[in-house]
Write a protein that holds these residues in place. Structure first.
Motif, mmCIF file in Angstrom:
data_model
loop_
_atom_site.group_PDB
_atom_site.id
_atom_site.type_symbol
_atom_site.label_atom_id
_atom_site.label_comp_id
_atom_site.label_asym_id
_atom_site.label_seq_id
_atom_site.Cartn_x
_atom_site.Cartn_y
_atom_site.Cartn_z
ATOM 1 N N ARG A 17 -8.452 48.400 -0.766
ATOM 2 C CA ARG A 17 -8.327 48.415 -2.228
ATOM 3 C C ARG A 17 -6.908 48.798 -2.648
ATOM 4 O O ARG A 17 -6.305 48.132 -3.493
ATOM 5 C CB ARG A 17 -9.312 49.408 -2.858
ATOM 6 C CG ARG A 17 -10.739 48.982 -2.827
ATOM 7 C CD ARG A 17 -11.619 49.874 -3.697
ATOM 8 N NE ARG A 17 -11.397 51.305 -3.575
ATOM 9 C CZ ARG A 17 -12.004 52.093 -2.699
ATOM 10 N NH1 ARG A 17 -12.863 51.582 -1.837
ATOM 11 N NH2 ARG A 17 -11.761 53.387 -2.687
ATOM 12 N N ASN A 18 -6.390 49.860 -2.057
ATOM 13 C CA ASN A 18 -5.048 50.317 -2.426
ATOM 14 C C ASN A 18 -3.987 49.271 -2.108
ATOM 15 O O ASN A 18 -3.054 49.057 -2.882
ATOM 16 C CB ASN A 18 -4.717 51.637 -1.729
ATOM 17 C CG ASN A 18 -5.542 52.785 -2.242
ATOM 18 O OD1 ASN A 18 -6.127 52.723 -3.328
ATOM 19 N ND2 ASN A 18 -5.620 53.848 -1.464
ATOM 20 N N SER A 19 -4.117 48.613 -0.981
ATOM 21 C CA SER A 19 -3.165 47.581 -0.587
ATOM 22 C C SER A 19 -3.203 46.407 -1.559
ATOM 23 O O SER A 19 -2.151 45.907 -1.998
ATOM 24 C CB SER A 19 -3.493 47.109 0.831
ATOM 25 O OG SER A 19 -2.686 46.026 1.200
ATOM 26 N N GLU A 20 -4.399 45.971 -1.910
ATOM 27 C CA GLU A 20 -4.526 44.840 -2.832
ATOM 28 C C GLU A 20 -4.011 45.194 -4.227
ATOM 29 O O GLU A 20 -3.308 44.399 -4.858
ATOM 30 C CB GLU A 20 -5.981 44.358 -2.872
ATOM 31 C CG GLU A 20 -6.407 43.714 -1.570
ATOM 32 C CD GLU A 20 -7.874 43.347 -1.527
ATOM 33 O OE1 GLU A 20 -8.530 43.283 -2.596
ATOM 34 O OE2 GLU A 20 -8.381 43.118 -0.426
ATOM 35 N N ILE A 21 -4.338 46.390 -4.706
ATOM 36 C CA ILE A 21 -3.837 46.829 -6.019
ATOM 37 C C ILE A 21 -2.305 46.840 -6.003
ATOM 38 O O ILE A 21 -1.664 46.393 -6.951
ATOM 39 C CB ILE A 21 -4.387 48.226 -6.384
ATOM 40 C CG1 ILE A 21 -5.843 48.126 -6.803
ATOM 41 C CG2 ILE A 21 -3.564 48.894 -7.467
ATOM 42 C CD1 ILE A 21 -6.086 47.514 -8.171
ATOM 43 N N PHE A 22 -1.720 47.337 -4.928
ATOM 44 C CA PHE A 22 -0.265 47.394 -4.799
ATOM 45 C C PHE A 22 0.352 45.992 -4.869
ATOM 46 O O PHE A 22 1.335 45.771 -5.577
ATOM 47 C CB PHE A 22 0.112 48.083 -3.485
ATOM 48 C CG PHE A 22 1.592 48.177 -3.251
ATOM 49 C CD1 PHE A 22 2.371 49.057 -3.971
ATOM 50 C CD2 PHE A 22 2.206 47.370 -2.305
ATOM 51 C CE1 PHE A 22 3.745 49.140 -3.762
ATOM 52 C CE2 PHE A 22 3.566 47.435 -2.085
ATOM 53 C CZ PHE A 22 4.341 48.336 -2.813
ATOM 54 N N LEU A 31 2.867 44.711 -7.851
ATOM 55 C CA LEU A 31 4.199 44.156 -7.577
ATOM 56 C C LEU A 31 4.386 42.794 -8.227
ATOM 57 O O LEU A 31 5.472 42.456 -8.692
ATOM 58 C CB LEU A 31 4.439 44.028 -6.068
ATOM 59 C CG LEU A 31 4.773 45.293 -5.308
ATOM 60 C CD1 LEU A 31 4.902 44.985 -3.819
ATOM 61 C CD2 LEU A 31 6.042 45.943 -5.828
ATOM 62 N N ALA A 32 3.325 42.015 -8.271
ATOM 63 C CA ALA A 32 3.378 40.672 -8.856
ATOM 64 C C ALA A 32 3.221 40.701 -10.379
ATOM 65 O O ALA A 32 3.310 39.659 -11.028
ATOM 66 C CB ALA A 32 2.302 39.793 -8.229
ATOM 67 N N GLY A 33 2.964 41.884 -10.934
ATOM 68 C CA GLY A 33 2.790 42.000 -12.374
ATOM 69 C C GLY A 33 1.456 41.477 -12.869
ATOM 70 O O GLY A 33 1.316 41.089 -14.029
ATOM 71 N N ILE A 34 0.460 41.495 -11.991
ATOM 72 C CA ILE A 34 -0.873 40.993 -12.334
ATOM 73 C C ILE A 34 -1.809 42.183 -12.531
ATOM 74 O O ILE A 34 -1.975 43.001 -11.623
ATOM 75 C CB ILE A 34 -1.413 40.076 -11.216
ATOM 76 C CG1 ILE A 34 -0.475 38.866 -11.041
ATOM 77 C CG2 ILE A 34 -2.838 39.636 -11.510
ATOM 78 C CD1 ILE A 34 -0.770 38.036 -9.813
ATOM 79 N N PRO A 35 -2.445 42.304 -13.706
ATOM 80 C CA PRO A 35 -3.377 43.406 -13.937
ATOM 81 C C PRO A 35 -4.557 43.350 -12.970
ATOM 82 O O PRO A 35 -5.139 42.287 -12.743
ATOM 83 C CB PRO A 35 -3.851 43.194 -15.380
ATOM 84 C CG PRO A 35 -2.837 42.296 -15.999
ATOM 85 C CD PRO A 35 -2.289 41.449 -14.891
ATOM 86 N N ALA A 36 -4.900 44.500 -12.401
ATOM 87 C CA ALA A 36 -6.000 44.566 -11.441
ATOM 88 C C ALA A 36 -6.724 45.895 -11.574
ATOM 89 O O ALA A 36 -6.140 46.902 -11.977
ATOM 90 C CB ALA A 36 -5.480 44.387 -10.015
ATOM 91 N N ALA A 37 -7.998 45.879 -11.232
ATOM 92 C CA ALA A 37 -8.826 47.080 -11.198
ATOM 93 C C ALA A 37 -9.575 47.089 -9.876
ATOM 94 O O ALA A 37 -9.944 46.034 -9.362
ATOM 95 C CB ALA A 37 -9.816 47.081 -12.362
ATOM 96 N N ALA A 38 -9.797 48.279 -9.335
ATOM 97 C CA ALA A 38 -10.469 48.388 -8.040
ATOM 98 C C ALA A 38 -11.749 49.197 -8.169
ATOM 99 O O ALA A 38 -11.811 50.182 -8.912
ATOM 100 C CB ALA A 38 -9.539 49.036 -7.020
ATOM 101 N N TYR A 39 -12.760 48.762 -7.424
ATOM 102 C CA TYR A 39 -14.058 49.409 -7.414
ATOM 103 C C TYR A 39 -14.481 49.620 -5.958
ATOM 104 O O TYR A 39 -14.335 48.727 -5.136
ATOM 105 C CB TYR A 39 -15.100 48.545 -8.129
ATOM 106 C CG TYR A 39 -14.707 48.238 -9.556
ATOM 107 C CD1 TYR A 39 -14.972 49.134 -10.581
ATOM 108 C CD2 TYR A 39 -14.033 47.056 -9.865
ATOM 109 C CE1 TYR A 39 -14.584 48.856 -11.888
ATOM 110 C CE2 TYR A 39 -13.643 46.764 -11.167
ATOM 111 C CZ TYR A 39 -13.927 47.670 -12.171
ATOM 112 O OH TYR A 39 -13.542 47.394 -13.453
ATOM 113 N N SER A 40 -15.051 50.802 -5.666
ATOM 114 C CA SER A 40 -15.403 51.139 -4.287
ATOM 115 C C SER A 40 -16.773 50.616 -3.866
ATOM 116 O O SER A 40 -17.143 50.733 -2.697
ATOM 117 C CB SER A 40 -15.358 52.653 -4.092
ATOM 118 O OG SER A 40 -16.301 53.279 -4.940
#
Length: 107
Positions: free
Chosen positions: A15-20, A24-33
């Motif tokens: 999750r942390n890697s994908e959010i990062f 970096l690409a300036g794309i809004p993202a949210a992560a859920y466990s």
């Protein structure tokens, strides 16, 4: 309304890697466990897509996909898993997934 990438994966490092990467690409993202956390907290009316793990502790990615179909959600789903099988990929794609990728995937 700005589109949002939702990441549903029980592995915190993934999750942390994908959010990062999205940040970096300036794309809004949210992560859920978990699928349950996603269902409890996400606003399905916000456009975007879902990057979904196949195998999670309580509800699997395929179960979440079916639940979203029952709710009438049309958010595109990309499965990203380290435990993919041909049967799971076929089922995911038959149920409308956009793609089915093996971990690790290139950014």
């Amino acid at each position: 309304m700005e589109a949002l990438v939702r990441i549903v994966d029980d592995e915190e490092t993934v999750r942390n890697s994908e959010i990062f990467i999205f940040k970096l690409a300036g794309i809004p993202a949210a992560a859920y466990s978990s699928a349950e956390e996603f269902l409890a907290k996400d606003d399905l009316t916000v456009p975007g897509c879902i990057i979904l793990d196949l195998r999670m502790l309580e509800m699997s990615g395929l179960q979440l996909q079916r639940c979203l179909l029952e709710k009438g959600s049309d958010l595109p789903i990309i499965f990203l898993t380290g435990h993919g099988t041909v049967d799971a990929a076929v089922m995911a794609l038959k149920n409308g997934a956009v793609d089915f990728l093996q971990k690790p995937a290139k950014p």
